[in-house]
Design a protein around this motif. Structure first.
Motif, PDB file in Angstrom:
ATOM      1  N   LEU A  52      -0.231 125.465  15.100  1.00 48.23           N
ATOM      2  CA  LEU A  52      -0.282 124.087  15.094  1.00 48.23           C
ATOM      3  C   LEU A  52       0.279 123.652  13.903  1.00 48.23           C
ATOM      4  CD1 LEU A  52      -3.866 123.065  16.428  1.00 48.23           C
ATOM      5  CD2 LEU A  52      -1.728 123.167  17.650  1.00 48.23           C
ATOM      6  N   SER A  56       3.827 121.503  13.738  1.00 49.02           N
ATOM      7  CA  SER A  56       3.900 120.255  13.277  1.00 49.02           C
ATOM      8  C   SER A  56       5.158 120.069  12.312  1.00 49.02           C
ATOM      9  CB  SER A  56       2.507 119.957  12.197  1.00 49.02           C
ATOM     10  OG  SER A  56       2.755 120.630  11.167  1.00 49.02           O
ATOM     11  N   LEU A  61       4.008 119.788  18.828  1.00 50.23           N
ATOM     12  CA  LEU A  61       2.527 120.041  19.310  1.00 50.23           C
ATOM     13  C   LEU A  61       2.379 119.922  20.570  1.00 50.23           C
ATOM     14  CD1 LEU A  61       0.947 117.831  16.340  1.00 50.23           C
ATOM     15  CD2 LEU A  61       1.061 120.269  16.380  1.00 50.23           C
ATOM     16  N   VAL A  65      -2.446 116.677  21.228  1.00 53.53           N
ATOM     17  CA  VAL A  65      -2.681 117.081  19.697  1.00 53.53           C
ATOM     18  C   VAL A  65      -1.798 116.348  19.048  1.00 53.53           C
ATOM     19  CG1 VAL A  65      -2.562 118.958  18.253  1.00 53.53           C
ATOM     20  CG2 VAL A  65      -3.603 119.291  20.379  1.00 53.53           C
TER      21      VAL A  65
END
Length: 253
Positions: A52, A56, A61, A65
């Protein structure tokens, strides 16, 4: 979340990054500095937040999320290498066309120039008989060759930063070593910055000079590979190292 240029001398700068879903916070205010031309690893078990964090940086993502706090600074163009080449590549389109599409739409090349560039990229990543392989579909290639194609797709955009999300997990040990060596060669030859995510400290140590260890969405230890592998300070890091040491070598009783 604020997007800015990276700090001077850095390719990626992350400050206070927080990522959440409807069920709660997944990444808790982490910081990350990646010097230009360096290879930095993010390591941790599944669910630690490492992928993640990587996604990012490029803004990919999963649905549901989102980044809820902090800043991400990037200098230069980004390229992404995904874990599963079978899902990263379009099964209905030849692999050559997928590389050429990036050359044409990102780099603005003509069709003829894009084709020549695709051949050059296939040669660079070690795909044999590149002219013929341009016409292949993903299912006609081995797993290692598909991952090399994914690398060629990423390189077609002429990135400054290569983001690698567990790119060797689906490969056998021999092919894994070849792909890791290829990534390191590309980093040196092209002057790339590499951010490499893996659950395996042994894999990260083959590519990266520094590493951050993530557990439950937090960085619990950071340092050079020699420091983290040779003298781990956090119990979780020692657990990851023990897991690697407990795997028997091929042919061992």
């Amino acid at each position: 979340m604020t997007r800015t240029a990276a700090a001077p001398g850095h390719a990626v700068t992350v400050r206070g990054l927080t990522i959440a879903s409807r069920t709660g916070t997944l990444v808790h205010g982490i910081d990350l500095d990646v010097s230009a031309g360096a290879a930095v690893g993010l390591v941790g078990e599944s669910g630690s937040g490492k992928s993640l964090t990587l996604r990012s940086v490029i803004g990919l993502l999963p649905r549901g999320v989102e980044i809820t706090g902090g800043s991400v600074g990037v200098t230069g163009r980004l390229g992404m290498v995904f874990q599963d080449p079978s899902s990263a590549l379009d099964p209905l389109v030849t692999v050559g066309s997928q590389v050429m599409e990036v050359c044409r739409h990102v780099r603005g090349m003509t069709k003829a120039a894009a084709r020549r560039r695709a051949v050059e990229l296939f040669e660079e990543v070690g795909i044999p008989d590149p002219e013929r392989r341009l016409r292949s579909y993903p299912h006609e290639l081995s797993g290692g060759q598909r991952q090399r194609v994914v690398l060629a797709v990423a390189l077609a955009a002429e990135p400054d930063v290569l983001l690698c999300d567990e790119p060797t997990t689906a490969l056998d040990v021999t092919v894994q070593a070849q792909v890791l060596a290829l990534i390191e060669r590309l980093r040196v030859d092209r002057g790339l910055t590499v951010v490499f995510v893996s659950h395996d400290l042994a894999v990260v140590s083959q590519v990266c000079s520094t590493v951050s260890v993530m557990q439950a969405g937090r960085v619990v230890e950071s340092g050079t590979i020699d420091q983290v592998v040779g003298a781990p300070q956090h119990p979780y890091t020692r657990t990851l190292l023990d897991a690697v040491l407990e795997i028997p070598e091929a042919g061992a009783p």
